[in-house]
Design a protein around this motif. Structure first.
Motif, short mmCIF file in Angstrom:
data_model
loop_
_atom_site.label_atom_id
_atom_site.label_comp_id
_atom_site.label_asym_id
_atom_site.label_seq_id
_atom_site.Cartn_x
_atom_site.Cartn_y
_atom_site.Cartn_z
N GLU A 39 0.29 14.54 1.06
CA GLU A 39 -0.03 14.07 2.41
C GLU A 39 0.45 15.00 3.51
O GLU A 39 -0.17 15.07 4.56
CB GLU A 39 0.41 12.62 2.65
N VAL A 84 4.92 10.43 9.87
CA VAL A 84 3.86 9.68 9.18
C VAL A 84 4.19 9.50 7.70
O VAL A 84 3.93 8.46 7.11
CB VAL A 84 2.48 10.37 9.40
N ALA A 85 4.80 10.52 7.12
CA ALA A 85 5.19 10.40 5.71
C ALA A 85 6.45 9.55 5.63
O ALA A 85 7.49 9.90 6.19
CB ALA A 85 5.44 11.79 5.13
N VAL A 108 5.40 -5.85 0.73
CA VAL A 108 6.34 -4.79 1.11
C VAL A 108 5.65 -3.88 2.12
O VAL A 108 4.54 -3.41 1.87
CB VAL A 108 6.78 -3.97 -0.13
N THR A 109 6.29 -3.67 3.23
CA THR A 109 5.64 -2.86 4.27
C THR A 109 6.67 -2.30 5.24
O THR A 109 7.60 -3.01 5.64
CB THR A 109 4.59 -3.71 5.03
N LEU A 135 2.71 12.01 -3.80
CA LEU A 135 2.10 11.55 -2.54
C LEU A 135 2.69 12.33 -1.36
O LEU A 135 1.96 12.78 -0.46
CB LEU A 135 2.33 10.04 -2.35
N LYS A 136 4.02 12.51 -1.36
CA LYS A 136 4.65 13.27 -0.26
C LYS A 136 4.04 14.67 -0.20
O LYS A 136 3.71 15.16 0.87
CB LYS A 136 6.17 13.38 -0.43
N THR A 174 0.14 -3.19 8.37
CA THR A 174 -0.92 -2.64 7.52
C THR A 174 -1.98 -3.72 7.25
O THR A 174 -1.67 -4.79 6.72
CB THR A 174 -0.31 -2.12 6.20
N CYS A 209 0.85 -1.21 0.00
CA CYS A 209 0.00 0.00 0.00
C CYS A 209 0.88 1.25 0.00
O CYS A 209 1.99 1.23 0.52
CB CYS A 209 -0.86 0.06 1.26
N GLY A 210 0.32 2.34 -0.50
CA GLY A 210 0.93 3.67 -0.38
C GLY A 210 2.36 3.70 -0.90
O GLY A 210 2.68 3.21 -1.99
N THR A 211 3.23 4.28 -0.08
CA THR A 211 4.63 4.41 -0.46
C THR A 211 5.27 3.05 -0.72
O THR A 211 6.09 2.90 -1.62
CB THR A 211 5.37 5.18 0.66
N SER A 212 4.88 2.05 0.05
CA SER A 212 5.45 0.71 -0.15
C SER A 212 5.02 0.14 -1.51
O SER A 212 5.74 -0.66 -2.11
CB SER A 212 5.01 -0.23 0.98
N SER A 266 5.72 -0.82 8.31
CA SER A 266 5.27 -1.13 9.67
C SER A 266 5.13 -2.62 9.93
O SER A 266 5.27 -3.08 11.06
CB SER A 266 3.90 -0.49 9.90
N GLY A 267 4.81 -3.37 8.88
CA GLY A 267 4.50 -4.79 9.08
C GLY A 267 3.15 -5.02 9.73
O GLY A 267 2.84 -6.13 10.16
N THR A 294 -2.36 -5.13 3.68
CA THR A 294 -1.21 -5.93 3.26
C THR A 294 -1.22 -7.27 3.97
O THR A 294 -0.93 -8.31 3.37
CB THR A 294 0.10 -5.15 3.53
N VAL A 313 -1.75 1.76 9.06
CA VAL A 313 -3.21 1.69 8.89
C VAL A 313 -3.64 0.26 9.22
O VAL A 313 -3.63 -0.62 8.37
CB VAL A 313 -3.61 2.12 7.47
O1 M6R Z 1 3.61 0.40 6.87
P1 M6R Z 1 3.31 0.23 5.42
O2 M6R Z 1 4.52 0.40 4.58
O3 M6R Z 1 2.60 -1.04 5.11
O4 M6R Z 1 2.33 1.43 5.09
C1 M6R Z 1 1.77 1.58 3.83
C2 M6R Z 1 1.15 2.94 3.67
O5 M6R Z 1 0.12 3.13 4.60
C3 M6R Z 1 2.19 4.07 3.83
O6 M6R Z 1 3.24 3.92 2.95
C4 M6R Z 1 1.52 5.44 3.62
O7 M6R Z 1 1.15 5.60 2.28
C5 M6R Z 1 2.43 6.57 4.08
N1 M6R Z 1 1.63 7.63 4.62
C6 M6R Z 1 3.25 7.14 3.00
O8 M6R Z 1 4.00 8.24 3.38
#
Ligand code: M6R
Length: 609
Positions: free
Chosen positions: A489, A400-401, A348-349, A485-486, A354, A302-305, A351-352, A357, A606
């Motif tokens: 957000e 957060v970003a 790919v994550t 995205l950066k 999400t 998701c997102g950046t990952s 936080s591990g 994911t 998330v």
């Molecule tokens: O922890 P994760 O890499 O699984 O998170 C995925 C996205 O929630 C995360 O990359 C989100 O898009 C960030 N706010 C990006 O800066």
């Protein structure tokens, strides 16, 4: 996302809980609260919308309690408000619950409880847990909680205290992380290790459907169906200074500046220069399978990952010649993905944790896939549930970003691409060349970070714009997405990323003198094509901010502003081009007075669908 802290022991719970909440701030939240047992053995609850400061201001001085639970809330059901903040209580105000996750059948439960005469006070899904425990209470808090959890459907990490049994905390987990720590007769629980480190040397990560009673007698952990569990505590390897700002005004800026070191940490111990290869111990058990059988790879994130996964696609296809597909994890889980015995799935994550994911991972496993992780947080749920994988070692990412984790993910993906490539057609010379250049990258990033004043001036110029377009091709297309995205957000400026050539199929209609267009136009195999796209924008009076390669005078003439990256080989370019874009978004946000580390509505991880 929501955060939980709980404490029981000899010390005053109140400051410990507040300190824990502050460590969880980075996850993103809109309200906070605590519940504790006061000196009259009554349950006390204080909760406030907004920042932790508001909660601190509401707590009378000199309060003392040996037991308490606390929460940072990120609204899912019910608007952010004092009343909807956690902890939530039963009708008599004797049971308090904090909860991470989502109770999916809460409406049905609420109707049932209302019929039984319960007075529901909030719009949240969580409150029903407190009432369900009350409904099932027959003199045993553990049993009542167990019965309540057997009724709820969905995900939860919860902590419960009650004035009926004022010497214990019940915690339980299903799909939402919870870690437990102990130190002499002090007991801690939290949804994130960062909230409790410094208090204990080891942690136990609860598993789904486990429930624990913390009391002066110690920890008693069982499964929801009452099978005893012997917890295996792991040593915490966590450097406290890494979750502090160390003189930087924001975590995000600190993390951007950590990137040279992060690249080294991701590479460390993995280089086999003699063979022009890399060693990935995390994939060792599957080495023969990767060598002989794998003919297709799916990345999901998701997102950046997800952006890092797109770069992984380019890298693996180029260096290893294996077809790669990239899927949003939230889509993957609801499709019927075709997976056979020769398909490798990578999640790919950072936080591990999400939720989307994690669900994609479980779906892939259900379909028989071998699932591998590219993960930052050691011991996280995804790291534990994947069959194997690599840690990227970016260290705790608090802003957060995501910035440094993204860079580390690309480096991780590159290592995997070289690893798979060397098993196939990638020559020793090519492998060695990539590694040699990779080792030079940290110094190049250091040099690039020195361009911060120039980038800040560009941000100053455009900070009041309402829209941005980000365009790039090849490896730089995912960087265009990430740059956009950066920007959106943290600065709340609308920004779109596109493959540069797609511009003429629609977005070109947006171009006029008020539209800043960020081009990533480095000297690579498709440089000339991108230059043509810049010409098209200039012909329509667009303002061009270009990220180019040092020495490119032509680009300086064409663009209104240029930031140069040092020369490197094609596969490493995205690790450099993203850095000016991270800084530009950072400065735009700061100059607009935005809360850089905790942007509105966003959560660090998330953990809900
Ligand atoms: O922890 P994760 O890499 O699984 O998170 C995925 C996205 O929630 C995360 O990359 C989100 O898009 C960030 N706010 C990006 O800066």
């Amino acid at each position: 996302m929501c955060g939980i802290v709980a404490y029981l022991g000899k010390n005053n719970a109140i400051p410990l809980l507040i300190k824990g909440l502050k460590r969880l701030e980075y996850r993103g939240y809109d309200s906070t609260g605590i519940a504790f047992i006061d000196k009259y053995k009554k349950l006390a609850v204080i909760k406030k919308k907004g920042k932790i400061k508001n909660l601190e201001n509401a707590i009378p001085e000199g309060l003392f309690s040996n037991i308490g639970i606390a929460h940072t809330r990120w609204a899912t059901h019910g608007e952010p408000s004092d009343i909807n903040a956690h902890p939530h209580t039963d009708c008599k105000g004797e049971i308090a619950v904090v909860h991470n996750g989502i109770i999916e059948n809460f409406r049905a439960i609420r109707d049932f409880l209302v019929n039984k005469g319960h007075k529901i006070k909030t719009d949240t899904d969580t409150e029903v847990i407190a009432h369900l425990i009350e409904e099932n209470y027959r003199g045993d808090l553990l049993e009542a909680t167990r019965m309540a959890l057997n009724i709820v459907e969905g995900t939860y990490g919860i902590a419960v205290i009650s004035s009926k049994e004022p010497d214990k905390i019940i915690i339980a987990r299903n799909g939402s992380p919870l870690a437990i720590a102990q130190n002499n007769n002090n007991y801690f629980a939290a949804s994130d290790a960062s909230a409790i480190i410094g208090n204990s040397e080891s942690l136990y990560y609860m598993k789904d459907k486990e429930i624990c009673v913390m009391s002066k007698e110690g920890l008693n952990i069982t499964t929801l169906d009452n099978t005893p569990v012997t917890p295996e505590f792991q040593k915490i390897e966590f450097d406290l200074s890494r979750i502090e700002k160390n003189g930087f005004p924001h975590f995000m800026l600190k993390e951007i500046y950590e990137q040279p070191e992060v690249v080294m940490n991701t590479i460390r111990g993995r280089i086999d220069m003699e063979n022009g290869d890399v060693r990935l111990n995390g994939l060792k058990n599957y080495e023969e399978w990767f060598r002989r059988d794998v003919n297709r790879i799916i990345f999901t994130a998701c997102g950046t990952s997800w952006h890092a996964s797109l770069i992984a696609e380019y890298l693996i296809e180029k260096l290893a010649g294996i077809p790669v597909e990239v899927e949003y994890a939230s889509e993957f889980r609801y499709r019927n993905p075709i997976i056979d015995k020769n398909t490798a799935v990578f999640v790919v994550t950072q936080s591990g944790e999400t939720a989307d994911t994690l669900a994609a991972l479980r779906e892939a496993k259900k379909k028989g896939a071998n699932v591998f992780g590219i993960c930052n947080v050691v011991g996280s749920t995804i790291a534990r549930e994947t069959d194997a994988g690599i840690y990227v070692h970016a260290g705790p990412e608090i802003g957060v970003a995501s910035t440094k984790a993204f860079t580390a993910q690309i480096v991780g993906a590159l290592l995997i691409a070289v690893y798979l490539g060397r098993m196939r057609n990638l020559s020793y010379e090519e492998g060695k060349n990539i590694i040699e250049n990779l080792l030079k990258l940290p110094a190049k990033i250091e040099g690039l970070l020195k361009e911060h004043d120039k980038i800040k001036k560009i941000a100053e110029k455009f900070k009041d714009n309402k829209n941005f377009l980000y365009l790039g091709r090849g490896f730089n297309f995912p960087i265009a997405l990430e740059g956009a995205l950066k920007m959106k957000e943290i600065s709340y400026i609308h920004a779109e990323g596109y493959p540069a050539a797609e511009m003429k199929h629609g977005p070109i209609a947006l171009i006029d003198e008020n539209m800043p267009v960020v081009f990533i136009a480095t000297k690579d195999s498709i440089y000339k094509k991108v230059i043509n796209n810049i010409e098209e924008v200039k012909a329509r009076n667009g303002n061009v901010i270009a990220i180019g390669t040092k020495g490119d005078k032509k680009l300086a003439k064409l663009a209104n502003y240029v930031v140069y990256i040092p020369k490197t080989i094609d596969v490493l370019i995205p690790i450099l081009t993203v850095i000016p874009l991270q800084l530009m978004a950072y400065y735009a946000a700061v100059l607009n007075g935005c809360d850089v580390d905790q942007p509105r509505n966003l959560a660090k991880s998330v953990t809900v669908e």
